[in-house]
Scaffold this motif. Sequence first.
Motif, PDB file in Angstrom:
ATOM      1  N   GLN B 187      24.003 -53.558  34.168  1.00  0.00           N
ATOM      2  CA  GLN B 187      22.742 -52.798  34.041  1.00  0.00           C
ATOM      3  C   GLN B 187      22.012 -52.778  35.383  1.00  0.00           C
ATOM      4  O   GLN B 187      21.554 -51.743  35.852  1.00  0.00           O
ATOM      5  N   MET B 188      21.948 -53.969  35.968  1.00  0.00           N
ATOM      6  CA  MET B 188      21.221 -54.104  37.230  1.00  0.00           C
ATOM      7  C   MET B 188      21.888 -53.272  38.310  1.00  0.00           C
ATOM      8  O   MET B 188      21.222 -52.535  39.041  1.00  0.00           O
ATOM      9  N   ARG B 189      23.227 -53.395  38.411  1.00  0.00           N
ATOM     10  CA  ARG B 189      23.958 -52.763  39.517  1.00  0.00           C
ATOM     11  C   ARG B 189      23.976 -51.248  39.394  1.00  0.00           C
ATOM     12  O   ARG B 189      23.766 -50.532  40.356  1.00  0.00           O
ATOM     13  N   HIS B 190      24.237 -50.755  38.186  1.00  0.00           N
ATOM     14  CA  HIS B 190      24.507 -49.324  38.062  1.00  0.00           C
ATOM     15  C   HIS B 190      23.320 -48.516  37.592  1.00  0.00           C
ATOM     16  O   HIS B 190      23.294 -47.305  37.757  1.00  0.00           O
ATOM     17  N   VAL B 191      22.349 -49.160  36.980  1.00  0.00           N
ATOM     18  CA  VAL B 191      21.237 -48.377  36.422  1.00  0.00           C
ATOM     19  C   VAL B 191      19.890 -48.752  37.055  1.00  0.00           C
ATOM     20  O   VAL B 191      19.217 -47.907  37.643  1.00  0.00           O
ATOM     21  N   LEU B 192      19.527 -50.041  36.955  1.00  0.00           N
ATOM     22  CA  LEU B 192      18.164 -50.418  37.333  1.00  0.00           C
ATOM     23  C   LEU B 192      17.945 -50.376  38.843  1.00  0.00           C
ATOM     24  O   LEU B 192      16.958 -49.810  39.324  1.00  0.00           O
ATOM     25  N   MET B 193      18.871 -50.970  39.597  1.00  0.00           N
ATOM     26  CA  MET B 193      18.706 -50.985  41.056  1.00  0.00           C
ATOM     27  C   MET B 193      18.659 -49.579  41.638  1.00  0.00           C
ATOM     28  O   MET B 193      17.766 -49.258  42.428  1.00  0.00           O
ATOM     29  N   PRO B 194      19.619 -48.694  41.258  1.00  0.00           N
ATOM     30  CA  PRO B 194      19.531 -47.321  41.805  1.00  0.00           C
ATOM     31  C   PRO B 194      18.206 -46.653  41.453  1.00  0.00           C
ATOM     32  O   PRO B 194      17.638 -45.929  42.261  1.00  0.00           O
ATOM     33  N   ALA B 195      17.693 -46.934  40.265  1.00  0.00           N
ATOM     34  CA  ALA B 195      16.457 -46.286  39.853  1.00  0.00           C
ATOM     35  C   ALA B 195      15.257 -46.840  40.628  1.00  0.00           C
ATOM     36  O   ALA B 195      14.246 -46.161  40.779  1.00  0.00           O
ATOM     37  N   ALA B 196      15.402 -48.073  41.121  1.00  0.00           N
ATOM     38  CA  ALA B 196      14.257 -48.708  41.796  1.00  0.00           C
ATOM     39  C   ALA B 196      14.425 -48.722  43.302  1.00  0.00           C
ATOM     40  O   ALA B 196      13.736 -49.477  43.995  1.00  0.00           O
ATOM     41  N   THR B 197      15.315 -47.887  43.834  1.00  0.00           N
ATOM     42  CA  THR B 197      15.616 -47.943  45.273  1.00  0.00           C
ATOM     43  C   THR B 197      14.377 -47.872  46.136  1.00  0.00           C
ATOM     44  O   THR B 197      14.256 -48.586  47.133  1.00  0.00           O
ATOM     45  N   LYS B 198      13.437 -46.996  45.746  1.00  0.00           N
ATOM     46  CA  LYS B 198      12.246 -46.827  46.570  1.00  0.00           C
ATOM     47  C   LYS B 198      11.466 -48.134  46.681  1.00  0.00           C
ATOM     48  O   LYS B 198      11.040 -48.533  47.768  1.00  0.00           O
ATOM     49  N   GLY B 199      11.325 -48.805  45.561  1.00  0.00           N
ATOM     50  CA  GLY B 199      10.623 -50.083  45.570  1.00  0.00           C
ATOM     51  C   GLY B 199      11.358 -51.117  46.397  1.00  0.00           C
ATOM     52  O   GLY B 199      10.747 -51.901  47.126  1.00  0.00           O
ATOM     53  N   VAL B 200      12.686 -51.110  46.279  1.00  0.00           N
ATOM     54  CA  VAL B 200      13.487 -52.076  47.036  1.00  0.00           C
ATOM     55  C   VAL B 200      13.338 -51.811  48.536  1.00  0.00           C
ATOM     56  O   VAL B 200      13.161 -52.743  49.326  1.00  0.00           O
ATOM     57  N   ALA B 201      13.362 -50.528  48.910  1.00  0.00           N
ATOM     58  CA  ALA B 201      13.204 -50.187  50.328  1.00  0.00           C
ATOM     59  C   ALA B 201      11.816 -50.585  50.813  1.00  0.00           C
ATOM     60  O   ALA B 201      11.659 -51.132  51.914  1.00  0.00           O
ATOM     61  N   ALA B 202      10.803 -50.348  49.984  1.00  0.00           N
ATOM     62  CA  ALA B 202       9.443 -50.728  50.358  1.00  0.00           C
ATOM     63  C   ALA B 202       9.350 -52.237  50.554  1.00  0.00           C
ATOM     64  O   ALA B 202       8.715 -52.724  51.502  1.00  0.00           O
ATOM     65  N   ALA B 203      10.025 -52.976  49.693  1.00  0.00           N
ATOM     66  CA  ALA B 203      10.040 -54.435  49.812  1.00  0.00           C
ATOM     67  C   ALA B 203      10.667 -54.852  51.136  1.00  0.00           C
ATOM     68  O   ALA B 203      10.164 -55.740  51.828  1.00  0.00           O
TER      69      ALA B 203
END
Lengths: 281, 301
Positions: B187-203
């Motif tokens: 779930q994390m790898r294929h769904v949640l992380m891709p959906a949250a990329t912007k937040g991850v990049a901001a982090a």
Amino acid sequence: MKTDTRYRWILYFTVAMMVVAASSGMVSAASVDSFAGMEGTISIAGGTAHIPVMNDAAKAVMTAHPKIRITVEGGGSGIGVQKVGEGLVDIGNTGRPLSKEEIAKYGLQSYAFALDGVAVVIHPENPVSGLSAQQVRDIFAGSVTNWKEVGGKDGAIHLFTRDEASGTREVFWGNLLNKGAIASSANVVASNGAMKVAVAQDKAAIGYAGIGHVDKSVKAVILDGVMPSQENAMNGTYPVTRKLYMNTKGEPGKLVKTFIDYILGPEGTALSQKHGYLPLQ
Amino acid sequence: MLKINPPEKWIETGLFMAAVVSAVAIVSILLLLIYFCLPLFSGNGLSRVFSWRWQPIDGQFGILPMCAGSLALSILALGIAFPPAIGICTLVHVLSRGVFARIVLILTHFMTGIPTVIYGFVSVFVLVPRIRSLSEAGTGFSLLTAAITLAILILPTIVLVCYTRLEQLDPVLRLASAAMGFTPIQQMRHVLMPAATKGVAAAAILGLGRAMGDTLISLMLAGNAAQFPGSLFTSFRSLTAHIGLVVATDSQSLAYQSVFAAGLVLFLLVAALNLIIRKTDNRITANAFLRVQETRHEQNF
């Protein structure tokens, strides 16, 4: 109940005010009193090693006598001579004695108030106890890189030096290294305290610190057979020292003279010692 | 209505003024830095400051080794902090959402409040001797020591920003992927992380900015030798530490003026990094959006 708490707050407040009054009274005790009734300004510029002592003295005097303003600027010894010579400041600080030309050109008077001595320090477990001045120069220039070459164990020498603004560095570099190069691979620490911590932890380290700061955590190196102690620094047998001077143009005025006497007096001497300098007496 | 209106106006004006003040502050800092750097543009000051040698005794005032040092340090610190940060996010977001996750989050929040000097001080006594015993040549004050400590410093920032973004995601994503038989890791790898990329990049941007701007860690742990950070175990100097070390010198010297150049470079470096990552971030976000759309599409079928 309500009035009770209110009284308690008044009591707290009174006690707090008494503490404040008592502590400010303590600051104004002793020789700050000699400024009593005076007003005016004293401007000071020059040597950076003097600044902590001058700032503390200025703070103590101005707190006790709000009508006196004292400004402290840096700039270095050269600036100190120029500014006091041209009459731009009242006191010009130098970390070196004035040259004959400077005295002749401006008619300056010097007041030495403290001694700044620098010892080479190594880890207490390092078998090396003495080095020649030339060996220290070679080590800091980076041409000697192994402790074996100066009588120690086989292993790399870890160099520690101070930042560009350090007065300690200036004494060490000017009086011991003869203004020679310091290897650019040397670690730089920002204070005498940081130097002690770094050297105390590293068995291969060599650095330098003000004599007033040396304690059991590091070993002071015997230089050309002379122990870097307070006594040897004061009687002149240990060479890596300098006096800190205040200079005035001609006879100082009453306020400036009082300030100089304050720095030379017991309270000023205590401030000098607090910042790692040795008293002259 | 009449009663509410005036305060609302005041609030609006107040907020507008606050925005103007902060914008003006940033612009005037930049202008002041440029103004203080102006003397360098006369004569050959500029070529002397933008060179690779810092040896004030010989009149060499190059700050390029410090620029390289700052870049190497912050990128390495981010490289060390980022994987564990994502790991912690995965742990608290999908793997374990109970009391344990709450404890981890409380700890992370607590970490943000620890003063930098504590990390630096502990590192001097704990990390420096260990790094020294790892490498014969180094003193322990090195790129690696500073980067590891800095990584611990920026870790909570990255975790908290990432986690907040993950929590904001549409719960449908998680439920749907779980219903399709995705394991939590999948779930994390294929769904949640891709959906949250912007937040991850901001982090990541925030972490990098914090790493680059930190002064005390590199001042205490990097060794501060003004040389190119050639290996993990060499002593080097960051731009921030350089400013801290040189700012107390004689204000007439070129060494002092080089401090303003260092400040300007630091300012522009952080601004440029922000811009670059923002640009790529948009692209990544667009990609992620498409991928999420595809995922949703697949779910719909």
